[in-house]
Design a protein around this motif. Structure first.
Motif, mmCIF file in Angstrom:
data_model
loop_
_atom_site.group_PDB
_atom_site.id
_atom_site.type_symbol
_atom_site.label_atom_id
_atom_site.label_comp_id
_atom_site.label_asym_id
_atom_site.label_seq_id
_atom_site.Cartn_x
_atom_site.Cartn_y
_atom_site.Cartn_z
ATOM 1 N N TRP A 58 0.832 -1.203 0.000
ATOM 2 C CA TRP A 58 0.000 0.000 0.000
ATOM 3 C C TRP A 58 0.870 1.257 0.000
ATOM 4 C CZ3 TRP A 58 -5.370 0.928 0.280
ATOM 5 C CH2 TRP A 58 -6.169 -0.220 0.262
ATOM 6 N N GLN A 59 1.897 1.260 0.826
ATOM 7 C CA GLN A 59 2.773 2.431 0.899
ATOM 8 C C GLN A 59 3.516 2.666 -0.413
ATOM 9 O OE1 GLN A 59 5.010 1.180 4.384
ATOM 10 N NE2 GLN A 59 3.941 2.672 5.680
ATOM 11 N N LEU A 60 4.022 1.594 -1.010
ATOM 12 C CA LEU A 60 4.738 1.728 -2.284
ATOM 13 C C LEU A 60 3.813 2.209 -3.387
ATOM 14 C CD1 LEU A 60 6.998 -1.466 -2.249
ATOM 15 C CD2 LEU A 60 7.741 0.911 -2.035
ATOM 16 N N ALA A 61 2.613 1.632 -3.452
ATOM 17 C CA ALA A 61 1.663 2.033 -4.485
ATOM 18 C C ALA A 61 1.289 3.509 -4.354
ATOM 19 C CB ALA A 61 0.406 1.166 -4.421
ATOM 20 N N GLY A 62 1.114 3.952 -3.113
ATOM 21 C CA GLY A 62 0.751 5.347 -2.897
ATOM 22 C C GLY A 62 1.875 6.315 -3.196
ATOM 23 N N SER A 63 3.120 5.848 -3.146
ATOM 24 C CA SER A 63 4.264 6.732 -3.383
ATOM 25 C C SER A 63 4.646 6.849 -4.848
ATOM 26 C CB SER A 63 5.478 6.236 -2.591
ATOM 27 O OG SER A 63 5.922 4.978 -3.087
ATOM 28 N N LEU A 64 4.087 5.981 -5.685
ATOM 29 C CA LEU A 64 4.466 5.972 -7.099
ATOM 30 C C LEU A 64 3.566 6.886 -7.919
ATOM 31 C CD1 LEU A 64 5.122 2.149 -7.667
ATOM 32 C CD2 LEU A 64 6.811 3.956 -7.335
ATOM 33 N N SER A 65 4.178 7.667 -8.774
ATOM 34 C CA SER A 65 3.422 8.527 -9.683
ATOM 35 C C SER A 65 2.897 7.685 -10.851
ATOM 36 C CB SER A 65 4.319 9.643 -10.220
ATOM 37 O OG SER A 65 5.443 9.094 -10.903
ATOM 38 N N PRO A 66 1.924 8.196 -11.585
ATOM 39 C CA PRO A 66 1.368 7.406 -12.703
ATOM 40 C C PRO A 66 2.413 6.963 -13.720
ATOM 41 C CG PRO A 66 -0.084 9.236 -12.185
ATOM 42 C CD PRO A 66 1.153 9.425 -11.355
ATOM 43 N N TRP A 67 3.358 7.848 -14.050
ATOM 44 C CA TRP A 67 4.333 7.451 -15.071
ATOM 45 C C TRP A 67 5.252 6.351 -14.565
ATOM 46 C CZ3 TRP A 67 9.612 7.661 -14.617
ATOM 47 C CH2 TRP A 67 10.154 8.452 -13.611
ATOM 48 N N LEU B 70 -3.518 0.477 -6.021
ATOM 49 C CA LEU B 70 -2.868 -0.665 -5.391
ATOM 50 C C LEU B 70 -2.877 -1.877 -6.325
ATOM 51 C CD1 LEU B 70 -1.762 -2.256 -2.889
ATOM 52 C CD2 LEU B 70 -4.158 -2.739 -2.334
ATOM 53 N N THR B 71 -4.038 -2.134 -6.936
ATOM 54 C CA THR B 71 -4.147 -3.287 -7.822
ATOM 55 C C THR B 71 -3.238 -3.146 -9.026
ATOM 56 O OG1 THR B 71 -6.455 -3.556 -7.150
ATOM 57 C CG2 THR B 71 -5.768 -4.680 -9.162
ATOM 58 N N TRP B 72 -3.058 -1.923 -9.520
ATOM 59 C CA TRP B 72 -2.146 -1.666 -10.636
ATOM 60 C C TRP B 72 -0.726 -2.065 -10.260
ATOM 61 C CZ3 TRP B 72 -1.801 3.813 -13.342
ATOM 62 C CH2 TRP B 72 -1.001 3.696 -14.491
ATOM 63 N N PHE B 73 -0.299 -1.628 -9.092
ATOM 64 C CA PHE B 73 1.048 -1.961 -8.626
ATOM 65 C C PHE B 73 1.186 -3.462 -8.377
ATOM 66 C CE2 PHE B 73 3.756 -2.775 -4.882
ATOM 67 C CZ PHE B 73 4.987 -2.397 -5.401
ATOM 68 N N VAL B 74 0.171 -4.049 -7.755
ATOM 69 C CA VAL B 74 0.218 -5.477 -7.434
ATOM 70 C C VAL B 74 0.248 -6.327 -8.707
ATOM 71 C CG1 VAL B 74 -1.120 -7.385 -6.461
ATOM 72 C CG2 VAL B 74 -0.813 -5.276 -5.155
ATOM 73 N N ALA B 75 -0.460 -5.903 -9.750
ATOM 74 C CA ALA B 75 -0.453 -6.649 -11.011
ATOM 75 C C ALA B 75 0.944 -6.731 -11.595
ATOM 76 C CB ALA B 75 -1.411 -6.008 -12.012
ATOM 77 N N SER B 76 1.720 -5.652 -11.464
ATOM 78 C CA SER B 76 3.100 -5.666 -11.955
ATOM 79 C C SER B 76 3.950 -6.636 -11.146
ATOM 80 C CB SER B 76 3.704 -4.255 -11.885
ATOM 81 O OG SER B 76 2.980 -3.351 -12.699
#
Length: 332
Positions: A185-194, A287-293
């Protein structure tokens, strides 16, 4: 009048399926009033050879054995012209009433209707009196890009995911664990869209590279000739495109499954209280976007549990799988 006996010799799997759909072909109104009797034979007539002349010779042997008036071969093998190196859609020998049709050269989209039209035209043309026709073979060509599309669709990239069961299980397990992990959750929230976009591209590229290396899918030229190098380039390009499409489908499927899982088990308010942050259901999509990667990379590790044969079976058409296995045996 005696009906014209037509033989369709098709490589196993998809070419045979298409040939069976053509067994009811009849001439159009005003053509070949005798009518056609079509017999389908499933036979790997291109096995062990990528030479169109060898394929034509094998077809003529079949015609003699079955007493066919006309014989047409259907294959997923790409052929090249002997002189200019252009890729062939069809090669015919009107005097021998023999032809070979490369199905990928039809372009892949609407292949059944295109194959039906092509075979009807071939039979009608060769059924006519050939006394005034030239003795040399007649060629029809196709573009490289159209052939590439046909080869990729023949490989059925959408079947890559179910063909790699261990990779799928590993990806789902990775996604399920990461979804309920506070660090994710923390990593996903810290990442910008690009950065999330870069992570998506990198994860897909990593899986494709891993499959190519682990499954030994990279084709090497048989010799140093320009023709061999061009053929390997075509096969390797189709492999990369096939795997990229298949892994992208896997990525999207993982996103949907992980999103459904997150919506079912997670309460953003509870996780927000734990992380001392304000979270909403919109954050679940990020979160799901990050987790999918992350799960896609985990799936690459799971693919290492599959045999090389299983990876080839998932990535290639039947004809291409047989070709790769033959070349591997010859180099062993």
């Amino acid at each position: 009048m005696k009906r014209i006996q037509v033989g369709l010799v098709a490589d196993p799997a998809s070419p045979t399926e298409i040939a069976c759909l053509l067994s009811d072909l009849e001439p159009l109104n005003g053509e070949d009033r005798e009518g056609w009797d079509i017999e389908v034979v499933s036979e790997p007539f291109t096995v062990g050879s990528e030479d169109v002349e060898t394929a034509m010779a094998r077809l003529r042997e079949h015609a003699g054995q079955h007493e066919w008036d006309i014989v047409i071969g259907l294959t997923e093998l790409p052929f090249r012209g002997e002189h200019d190196g252009r890729y062939l859609l069809v090669k015919t020998d009107p005097q021998q009433r023999t032809a070979v049709l490369s199905l990928p050269a039809l372009g892949g989209f609407g292949i059944r209707s295109r194959a039906r039209h092509a075979v009807r035209a071939l039979v009608s043309g060769m059924a006519e009196n050939t006394q005034n026709r030239p003795s040399e073979p007649l060629l029809r060509f196709t573009s490289r890009w159209r052939l590439l599309v046909g080869m990729v669709l023949a490989n059925r990239p959408w079947l890559l995911v179910p063909g790699l069961k261990s990779a799928l299980v590993a990806a789902l397990a990775t996604g399920a664990v990461a979804t309920v992990n506070s660090t994710a959750w923390q990593l996903a929230g810290s990442l910008s869209p690009w950065r999330l976009i870069v992570a998506t591209i990198a994860s897909i590229a990593l899986v494709v590279a891993w499959l190519v290396i682990d499954g030994e899918l990279w084709d090497r030229p048989d010799d140093n000739s320009a023709e061999a190098k061009e053929r390997s380039l075509l096969y390797n390009t189709s492999t990369l495109v096939t795997l990229s499409i298949g892994v992208t489908i896997c990525y999207l499927a993982l996103y949907v499954v992980n999103l459904a899982w997150a919506l079912f088990v997670l309460d953003p308010a509870v996780m927000g209280g734990y992380l001392h942050a304000t979270l909403g259901y919109g954050d679940l999509f990020v979160l799901t976007w990050f987790v999918a990667s992350a799960a896609t990379v985990g799936g690459a590790l799971g693919s290492g549990l599959e045999s090389d044969e299983a990876i080839r079976a998932a990535a290639y058409s039947k004809r291409e799988e047989e070709r790769r296995s033959r070349l591997a045996d010859e180099r062993a």
